[in-house]
Design a protein around this motif. Structure first.
Motif, PDB file in Angstrom:
ATOM      1  N   GLN A   1     -11.852  -8.377  35.660  1.00  0.00           N
ATOM      2  CA  GLN A   1     -11.561  -7.012  36.095  1.00  0.00           C
ATOM      3  C   GLN A   1     -12.631  -6.518  37.064  1.00  0.00           C
ATOM      4  O   GLN A   1     -12.321  -5.845  38.051  1.00  0.00           O
ATOM      5  N   LYS A   2     -13.882  -6.889  36.795  1.00  0.00           N
ATOM      6  CA  LYS A   2     -14.987  -6.467  37.649  1.00  0.00           C
ATOM      7  C   LYS A   2     -14.827  -7.014  39.061  1.00  0.00           C
ATOM      8  O   LYS A   2     -15.081  -6.312  40.048  1.00  0.00           O
TER       9      LYS A   2
ATOM     10  N   SER B   1      -8.953  -1.143  33.855  1.00  0.00           N
ATOM     11  CA  SER B   1      -8.548  -1.471  32.486  1.00  0.00           C
ATOM     12  C   SER B   1      -7.428  -0.536  32.042  1.00  0.00           C
ATOM     13  O   SER B   1      -6.421  -0.986  31.458  1.00  0.00           O
ATOM     14  N   LYS B   2      -7.565   0.761  32.344  1.00  0.00           N
ATOM     15  CA  LYS B   2      -6.529   1.735  31.983  1.00  0.00           C
ATOM     16  C   LYS B   2      -5.238   1.500  32.777  1.00  0.00           C
ATOM     17  O   LYS B   2      -4.139   1.667  32.256  1.00  0.00           O
ATOM     18  N   ILE B   3      -5.390   1.101  34.050  1.00  0.00           N
ATOM     19  CA  ILE B   3      -4.212   0.803  34.878  1.00  0.00           C
ATOM     20  C   ILE B   3      -3.447  -0.370  34.283  1.00  0.00           C
ATOM     21  O   ILE B   3      -2.220  -0.338  34.151  1.00  0.00           O
ATOM     22  N   GLU B   4      -4.173  -1.427  33.922  1.00  0.00           N
ATOM     23  CA  GLU B   4      -3.526  -2.612  33.357  1.00  0.00           C
ATOM     24  C   GLU B   4      -2.827  -2.289  32.040  1.00  0.00           C
ATOM     25  O   GLU B   4      -1.802  -2.895  31.710  1.00  0.00           O
ATOM     26  N   LYS B   5      -3.353  -1.333  31.286  1.00  0.00           N
ATOM     27  CA  LYS B   5      -2.739  -0.953  30.009  1.00  0.00           C
ATOM     28  C   LYS B   5      -1.610   0.065  30.193  1.00  0.00           C
ATOM     29  O   LYS B   5      -0.929   0.410  29.232  1.00  0.00           O
ATOM     30  N   GLY B   6      -1.429   0.533  31.441  1.00  0.00           N
ATOM     31  CA  GLY B   6      -0.397   1.529  31.696  1.00  0.00           C
ATOM     32  C   GLY B   6      -0.770   2.918  31.239  1.00  0.00           C
ATOM     33  O   GLY B   6       0.083   3.793  31.088  1.00  0.00           O
ATOM     34  N   GLU B   7      -2.072   3.174  31.056  1.00  0.00           N
ATOM     35  CA  GLU B   7      -2.534   4.473  30.557  1.00  0.00           C
ATOM     36  C   GLU B   7      -2.703   5.511  31.671  1.00  0.00           C
ATOM     37  O   GLU B   7      -2.692   6.709  31.404  1.00  0.00           O
ATOM     38  N   VAL B   8      -2.924   5.047  32.905  1.00  0.00           N
ATOM     39  CA  VAL B   8      -3.084   5.976  34.027  1.00  0.00           C
ATOM     40  C   VAL B   8      -2.258   5.491  35.212  1.00  0.00           C
ATOM     41  O   VAL B   8      -1.932   4.309  35.319  1.00  0.00           O
ATOM     42  N   TYR B   9      -1.935   6.429  36.110  1.00  0.00           N
ATOM     43  CA  TYR B   9      -1.240   6.089  37.348  1.00  0.00           C
ATOM     44  C   TYR B   9      -2.264   5.640  38.385  1.00  0.00           C
ATOM     45  O   TYR B   9      -3.230   6.364  38.630  1.00  0.00           O
TER      46      TYR B   9
ATOM     47  N   ALA C   1     -13.493   0.553  34.153  1.00  0.00           N
ATOM     48  CA  ALA C   1     -12.777   1.327  33.133  1.00  0.00           C
ATOM     49  C   ALA C   1     -11.413   1.767  33.647  1.00  0.00           C
ATOM     50  O   ALA C   1     -10.417   1.734  32.914  1.00  0.00           O
ATOM     51  N   GLN C   2     -11.365   2.118  34.945  1.00  0.00           N
ATOM     52  CA  GLN C   2     -10.093   2.580  35.496  1.00  0.00           C
ATOM     53  C   GLN C   2      -9.083   1.450  35.612  1.00  0.00           C
ATOM     54  O   GLN C   2      -7.916   1.629  35.273  1.00  0.00           O
TER      55      GLN C   2
END
Length: 293
Positions: A21-22, A35-43, A32-33
């Protein structure tokens, strides 16, 4: 749009290429962002998604191969991001988004989407690059992409005309600004309905400011009153404080100080309710100055 699907595809390609990811997010966003994108937590923002696809050696089409609706959803998401950036006066963001989408097939294959980018390009050419001539040329080009009938104007075309009027007003071409806003008002009155109802108070607010600059104070007040009446009938508060303030400003210029104080105090109350704190001290000082006269 199913952004969890996009995040899943990013993770799938990243792991296939053996990248961390890095390594993928370096210079683009935080770990961190992504990671959230890959989890579908943020646009993912439009520029972020564009840069990630390039880092992974992909084309944006890879994410939208499942059909037209996802392409339309992506364009709508970009449109929302541009609108938010304009509203917050983040013209650097506007420029970054426009540049990242200029060669995106989702935009190059649609005149409507090309027009969206050109409109926002004109906005940042004026507000960021301070080039009014180029901005007006770009905005006129945006209009020419779609317009063919003087009796029918789309909401985007009306918004572009308003942007042209704002440039004229800021450049002190007041007669041209007034005529441009009045033109937009005529076209708007011909529409049976508006999806973006904020166009009406925005147009009246800009026209009222141009009329004030032309020292047509009573016409400016009437323009504000028309918009306020429209908003109250629909229980909307959008620009209600700004319109009330502009009425007070006109009355102050007419030296009708009691009326000016009344509308300043009304605008102050509205801004306090809306928690628009950056307006409050300025208006209080203006009221105090008038009361001392």
């Amino acid at each position: 749009m199913d952004f969890s699907l996009i995040g899943h595809k990013i993770r799938e390609v990243r792991t296939h290429l053996g990248l961390s990811q890095k390594e993928v997010c370096e210079g683009i966003c935080s770990q961190a962002q992504i990671s959230k994108i890959e989890k579908g937590e943020v646009y993912p923002s439009a520029p972020t998604l564009y840069q990630i696809t390039k880092r992974l050696g992909l084309d944006l089409n890879y994410f939208f191969e499942s059909g037209l609706s996802q392409r339309q959803d992506y364009a709508e998401e970009v449109k929302k991001q541009l609108a938010a950036a304009r509203r917050n006066k983040n013209y650097e963001d506007v420029k970054e988004i426009v540049k990242s989408e200029m060669n995106n097939p989702i935009f190059t294959s649609s005149k409507e989407n090309q027009q969206l980018l050109l409109w926002n390009k004109g906005v940042y050419e004026y507000s960021l690059d301070r080039n009014p001539e180029l901005a007006l040329e770009t905005l006129q080009k945006a209009l020419s992409l779609s317009h063919s009938n003087d009796n029918v104007w789309t909401e985007d075309e009306l918004a572009i005309i308003m942007s042209i009027g704002v440039i004229y007003m800021d450049e002190k071409c007041i007669p041209e600004a007034i005529e441009t806003f009045k033109r937009a008002k005529r076209y708007m009155n011909n529409r049976l309905n508006l999806k973006d109802w904020t166009l009406i108070p925005r147009l009246h607010f800009n026209l009222s400011k141009a009329l004030t600059k032309a020292e047509l104070y009573e016409k400016s007040i009437a323009c504000c009153e028309e918009a306020i009446e429209w908003l109250i009938k629909r229980d909307y508060m959008y620009l209600l404080g700004e319109l009330s303030y502009n009425m007070g400003y006109n009355y102050e210029l007419m030296k009708l100080f009691e009326k000016a104080i009344y509308y300043y105090e009304r605008s102050l109350f509205i801004f306090e309710v809306q928690k628009y704190l950056h307006h409050i001290d300025y208006i209080k000082n203006r009221i105090d100055a008038l009361k001392e006269n």
